[in-house]
Scaffold this motif. Structure first.
Motif, PDB file in Angstrom:
ATOM      1  N   LEU A 886       7.520  94.109 -15.227  1.00 16.50           N
ATOM      2  CA  LEU A 886       8.134  92.839 -14.848  1.00 16.50           C
ATOM      3  C   LEU A 886       8.907  92.244 -16.013  1.00 16.50           C
ATOM      4  CD1 LEU A 886       5.422  91.035 -12.688  1.00 16.50           C
ATOM      5  CD2 LEU A 886       7.628  91.861 -11.934  1.00 16.50           C
ATOM      6  N   GLU A 887      10.079  91.719 -15.722  1.00 19.00           N
ATOM      7  CA  GLU A 887      10.858  91.029 -16.747  1.00 19.00           C
ATOM      8  C   GLU A 887      10.083  89.814 -17.215  1.00 19.00           C
ATOM      9  OE1 GLU A 887      13.678  88.391 -18.553  1.00 19.00           O
ATOM     10  OE2 GLU A 887      12.996  88.021 -16.511  1.00 19.00           O
ATOM     11  N   ILE A 888      10.121  89.551 -18.531  1.00 17.24           N
ATOM     12  CA  ILE A 888       9.201  88.601 -19.145  1.00 17.24           C
ATOM     13  C   ILE A 888       9.338  87.184 -18.570  1.00 17.24           C
ATOM     14  CG2 ILE A 888      10.759  88.145 -21.074  1.00 17.24           C
ATOM     15  CD1 ILE A 888       6.884  88.193 -21.099  1.00 17.24           C
ATOM     16  N   LYS A 889      10.549  86.756 -18.260  1.00 13.75           N
ATOM     17  CA  LYS A 889      10.717  85.404 -17.727  1.00 13.75           C
ATOM     18  C   LYS A 889      10.074  85.256 -16.364  1.00 13.75           C
ATOM     19  CE  LYS A 889      14.896  84.077 -20.226  1.00 13.75           C
ATOM     20  NZ  LYS A 889      16.306  83.647 -20.128  1.00 13.75           N
ATOM     21  N   PHE A 894       5.298  83.597 -13.115  1.00 16.18           N
ATOM     22  CA  PHE A 894       4.170  83.976 -12.265  1.00 16.18           C
ATOM     23  C   PHE A 894       2.857  83.455 -12.844  1.00 16.18           C
ATOM     24  CE2 PHE A 894       0.733  86.952 -11.275  1.00 16.18           C
ATOM     25  CZ  PHE A 894       0.754  86.932  -9.892  1.00 16.18           C
ATOM     26  N   PHE A 895       2.658  83.646 -14.138  1.00 13.85           N
ATOM     27  CA  PHE A 895       1.413  83.192 -14.766  1.00 13.85           C
ATOM     28  C   PHE A 895       1.262  81.673 -14.701  1.00 13.85           C
ATOM     29  CE2 PHE A 895       1.394  87.165 -17.617  1.00 13.85           C
ATOM     30  CZ  PHE A 895       0.618  87.837 -16.703  1.00 13.85           C
ATOM     31  N   ARG A 896       2.362  80.961 -14.965  1.00 10.14           N
ATOM     32  CA  ARG A 896       2.285  79.492 -14.978  1.00 10.14           C
ATOM     33  C   ARG A 896       1.919  78.919 -13.612  1.00 10.14           C
ATOM     34  NH1 ARG A 896       6.555  79.656 -18.834  1.00 10.14           N
ATOM     35  NH2 ARG A 896       8.095  79.814 -17.160  1.00 10.14           N
ATOM     36  N   THR A 897       2.418  79.578 -12.562  1.00  9.87           N
ATOM     37  CA  THR A 897       2.258  79.001 -11.220  1.00  9.87           C
ATOM     38  C   THR A 897       1.193  79.691 -10.376  1.00  9.87           C
ATOM     39  OG1 THR A 897       4.034  80.423 -10.381  1.00  9.87           O
ATOM     40  CG2 THR A 897       4.654  78.241 -11.173  1.00  9.87           C
TER      41      THR A 897
END
Length: 999
Positions: A886-889, A894-897
């Motif tokens: 997965l592209e880092i942004k 995904f992690f934040r939400t």
């Protein structure tokens, strides 16, 4: 008697007295109504013929031209309609030019592919410039030397004038046909570009020879050599230059219009006609046609990105409608004039009809000679032209609207001899009719006979795959409808016939046979899931590169759509992909294509030194922000899109070795761009800060606008509030363009307060971090810390660049970043080795203070952990699962939400319904599989047992589904081809069984 005479004189005076200023001639009103009615009928007729064109594939332009000729021939027996046709046949030719031609020229130039047009520019200029002049001379020679017209019919200068009239091509029907057959974009642009420019050039030569003709007959002023040169330069160069200048003004105006599609559309129309009239009449007395072409080409190259994406569709829709209407009406008018010419002509002899037929063949021969003359140059510039394309280029030089209009201008010029005037209209009308009716209708057969359209194996395979997918999707929809109570009585066998499924299966079988023949294989391909079977490695490499360029092109537009890059940047980036798509056989060469468009830093350094000086200072600051903003925008957008494409290439359903080779090429391009960005950050950190501030503001404002549009469509905000908020956001976007940014590096106190990771901290905690920090300078290649050593500090980069190295890879970090988050979550030892790449300034932060803050502030701890994933997934790539692709942004979003940080003690149980990531400790699933630290945990149906105290992220959605969603959006699902193939084979077997039962 005198009284009566006096009385009579009085009545005469009364009869001749001026009428009331409000008086209008009713007869003229009826004539105007006739014309409007007839034009409306013309559009309706065009719509009917358009439907016939869809069903019969008979070219549209010859059909509408034939209708016009028929109306011209039968006008006396058509009553009201015939009267209207008769009026229109007398229309002044200048009116046709003033009303119709500017629109057609601008639309054609505006919608051309600028990259392809630019690459073909030399060839287009050769054919449309000297080629048009040489063609005019050849055609003039045909009139005098072959057809034997004497000076009573036309002089040599008049013959060249008529040659100029007939040298203007109008290949509308041929271009439409070539697009339908799938001819290359480059060849289409060569034909269309020649016609686009030689319309104006033919006008220039027409004026040039016409003046000589009049001067030679004593009815015009003598023409000197200096006048010839001056007039030619003024008409051929000043016109396009004026169009360019007005295009810049229109683009600047359009940039300030946000969300108003009506205003933007009107602006394009207004500037089209203003450009034509200002060029032709008001200021420069130059070529209005070439000025409009210059305007349209500027908009094609630079103006499209000035049109906001929210209104672009409306602009193109309106222009498409206007172009279709004008094209229809002008060919209808041409046909009417041709028909009228046939029945009303008195100056044309029977021998002229025979000469016209002879001239048609010599006109094609003259075009052959003209193109052959420039053939050596055409092969050296632009895209290579094959022999079959050469033949179609000769045969497809149809004559049309402008040629006939110019001939009508000759016909209206009473200073010229009557016989010549009528011959001009006769040949202009005749060649327009003959070339459209003969060449326009037979060109398809010629193209097919020459086998000009390449149809390689890969295209046939892709088309076959598409048809299979279409059948499978249709069957899925049918199954959905079968369960609907409102379709319970439908005859599904008949539905299969009506939707064309048997025909599609026949097409696929035919394609399979053709593919087997082309690759020389005896293997039955219908059961093969490999789309690229039978292709050479070089072809597969080319296809992988082709996909990468196409994916990146789409990602660039995606960034632009959401305000993550500016229009100048996306224009350059898209062009780099277009260049790459032309050279897929060579190695990826994206960054070098971009880099050569950047200036060196010497000019920027000069302006940086004088930025505080009076007078020049504001200009210097503005230049640095704009130029380096553009460079930074291009570089960061490329890096973001290239990184995303890099991760997606692993899912290509192709030979993995070939994919890996091309991925290595892409990775080298990414490394070049990262190196350049680090130099930019090192050299101009103050400007980079201003640029990042502007980009962040622009991105958030664009996000606000998208959010506002979505909520308005869902009815969550009423129209009044929507308009007020939209206006406010648009105003802020415009103000942002003119905002003056400070170019001063902040102190660490300011930097720390603004640092994203520290946002949300209370002032006392932030003060403790700042008080413990100190500044530390490092030289090039100086080690900051080494892997395995005791970790006591972490660092924020204030200037320079740092490379974090670890077994299996490295990560480069620059201005405004923290190194490294992994040292905060580890066991007290450094997990990587960090060293500078240039003179650097770092702020050292106390590790213990930050760890204490993590223990008492869950939000701060969560930020540290999710930011560490960027490092951990590379350090432990074999344990990262789908996180590695997965592209880092997108991953951070995904992690934040979609995740939560949790802690568990030994022997506790925990759910990983959607999966997770283990930072510390150990877990065991129901199958006794053990998961250790820094490992991705796949979704689990049952609870996992904690065997050692652990800390982990628990996902609230599946990373696999998130990744698959991206793959499906870009049509890169690796399992899709196999699933489609299996489903299609089953549908085909069922269809064959049903067919055999029927028989």
């Amino acid at each position: 008697m005198a009284e009566h005479e006096h009385e009579f004189e009085g009545h005469e005076e009364e009869l001749e007295a001026p009428k009331d200023s409000l008086w209008r001639d009713e007869h003229e009103m009826e004539k105007s109504a006739n014309i409007v009615y007839f034009l409306t009928l013309g559009i309706v007729s065009g719509l009917i013929l358009r439907e016939i064109n869809k069903k019969t594939k008979f070219p549209y332009s010859p059909m509408i031209l034939s209708l016009g000729i028929l109306l011209g021939l039968l006008q006396k027996s058509l009553g009201y309609v015939g009267e209207s046709a008769s009026i229109l046949s007398k229309m002044h030719p200048h009116l046709i030019v003033f009303v119709f031609v500017p629109v057609l020229l601008f639309e054609s130039a505006f919608n051309c592919d600028w990259y392809t047009f630019k690459y073909q520019m030399v060839n287009i200029l050769l054919l449309a410039g000297p080629g048009c002049g040489w063609g005019a001379i050849l055609l003039g020679a045909v009139f005098k030397m072959v057809l034997q017209y004497d000076d009573n019919d036309m002089t040599w200068y008049q013959a060249f004038t008529l040659g100029s009239v007939l040298s203007a091509t109008d290949p509308v029907a041929v271009v439409a046909l070539l697009k339908e057959l799938g001819a290359s974009l480059a060849f289409n642009h060569l034909i269309e570009g020649e016609a686009l420019l030689n319309d104006g050039v033919a006008m220039v030569f027409f004026i040039f020879f016409n003046k000589f003709s009049k001067a030679a007959s004593g009815k015009g002023e003598a023409v000197t050599a200096s006048q010839v040169v001056l007039n030619f330069v003024r008409n051929s160069l000043v016109g396009p230059a004026l169009g360019l200048v007005l295009g810049i003004l229109a683009a600047l105006w359009t940039k300030r219009i946000l969300g108003d599609d009506i205003e933007v559309t009107w602006l394009t129309f207004v500037f089209t006609y203003l450009t034509f009239y200002w060029a032709e009449f008001c200021f420069f007395k130059t070529s209005g046609l070439l000025a409009v072409v210059g305007l349209g080409l500027f908009w094609s190259a630079f103006g499209k990105t000035r049109i906001r994406s929210s209104v672009e569709h409306s602009v193109h829709t309106v222009w498409g409608f206007v172009q279709y209407s004008c094209d229809t009406l002008i060919f209808l008018l041409v046909g009417i004039i041709v028909g009228t010419q046939v029945i009303e002509e008195t100056f044309i002899h029977k021998s002229d009809y025979i000469r016209m037929i002879v001239f048609y063949f010599f006109m094609i021969l003259a075009r052959f000679i003209m193109i052959l003359t420039f053939w050596p140059f055409l092969r050296c510039f632009g895209y290579p032209i094959s022999k079959s394309e050469f033949i179609v280029l000769v045969y497809g030089g149809l004559r049309g609207a402008l040629g006939l209009t110019l001939s009508l201008m000759v016909g209206c010029d009473e200073e010229l001899p009557a016989r010549f005037r009528h011959l001009s209209v006769f040949y202009g009308a005749g060649m327009a009719a003959i070339t459209n009716l003969i060449n326009g209708t037979t060109c398809k057969a010629l193209v097919q006979y020459l086998e000009m359209i390449e149809n390689p194996v890969i295209k046939k395979k892709v088309y076959k795959k598409y048809l299979e997918e279409l059948i499978v999707n249709s069957q899925d929809k049918m199954r959905e409808l079968e369960s609907d109570q409102f379709y319970s009585m439908a005859d599904w066998n008949q539905v299969n016939q009506l939707i064309g499924q048997p025909k599609f299966i026949e097409k696929i079988e035919k394609l399979e046979t053709e593919i087997k023949y082309m690759i020389g294989s005896n293997k039955v391909l219908s059961n093969s899931s490999n789309l690229y079977e039978g292709l050479s490695d070089q072809e597969i490499f080319g296809e992988v590169r082709y996909r990468i360029y196409r994916i990146m092109k789409g990602l660039y537009y995606d960034k632009f759509e959401y305000g993550l890059c500016e229009e100048e940047a996306v224009r350059l980036l898209v062009e780099s992909s277009d260049i790459g798509l032309d050279h897929t056989k060579g190695l990826l060469n994206i960054w070098d294509q971009l880099y050569k468009n950047f200036l060196n830093f010497s000019s920027v350094n000069f302006f940086f030194k004088v930025k505080e000086m009076p007078l020049i200072g504001p200009f210097a600051r503005d230049y640095m922000i704009k130029h380096l903003g553009f460079v930074y925008d291009v570089t960061t957008t490329f890096l973001s899109c290239a990184s995303e494409a890099f991760h997606l290439t692993g899912s290509f359903p192709m030979n993995k070795d070939a994919v890996r080779v091309v991925m290595d090429e892409l990775n080298k391009e990414i490394e070049k761009a990262e190196g350049y960005l680090s130099i930019l950050n090192d050299t101009f950190p103050e400007i980079v800060r201003a640029i990042q501030t502007k980009r962040a503001s622009h991105s958030i404002l664009t996000h606000q606008r998208h959010y506002l549009d979505d909520t308005q469509q869902n009815g969550l905000v009423d129209d009044k509030e929507y308009q007020l908020l939209k206006k406010e956001i648009n105003t802020r976007l415009v103000d942002l363009e003119n905002h003056q940014f400070d170019m001063i590096l902040p102190s660490f106190h300011v930097l720390a307060m603004e640092f994203p990771i520290f946002s949300g901290l209370v002032s006392t905690d932030l003060d403790n971090i700042i008080k413990s920090a100190y500044e530390k300078k490092f030289g090039p290649d100086e080690i900051i810390y080494e892997q395995g050593m005791t970790c006591q500090n972490i660092y924020i980069v204030s200037k320079g660049n740092v490379v974090d190295e670890f077994p299996g890879g490295s990560i480069r970090k620059g201005l405004g970043t923290l190194i490294t988050y992994t040292n905060l979550i580890g066991d007290g030892t450094c997990m990587s080795t960090a060293k500078t790449t240039a003179d650097s300034l770092l702020y050292s932060l106390n590790l213990k203070i930050l760890k204490d803050l993590m223990n008492k502030n869950p939000d701060f701890e969560f930020k540290i952990y999710i930011n560490s994933i960027e490092y951990l997934r590379k350090m432990f790539e074999n344990q990262a699962g789908p996180l590695a692709n997965l592209e880092i942004k997108r991953l951070m979003d995904f992690f934040r939400t979609k995740s939560k940080l949790k802690k568990f003690t030994e022997n506790q149980k925990c759910d990983f319904i959607f999966g997770g990531y283990l930072f510390r400790g150990e877990l065991k699933d129901i199958n006794n599989k053990v998961y250790s630290q820094y490992t991705y945990i796949p979704p689990q149906d049952t609870e996992c047992l904690v065997t050692k105290d652990c800390q982990c992220l628990i996902f609230e959605d599946s990373v696999d589904s998130f990744n698959n969603q991206m793959l499906k959006q870009l049509d890169l699902d690796p399992l899709k081809d196999q699933q489609i193939q299996e489903r299609y084979s089953q549908i085909k077997r069922t269809s064959q069984i049903e067919k055999s039962k029927h028989y």
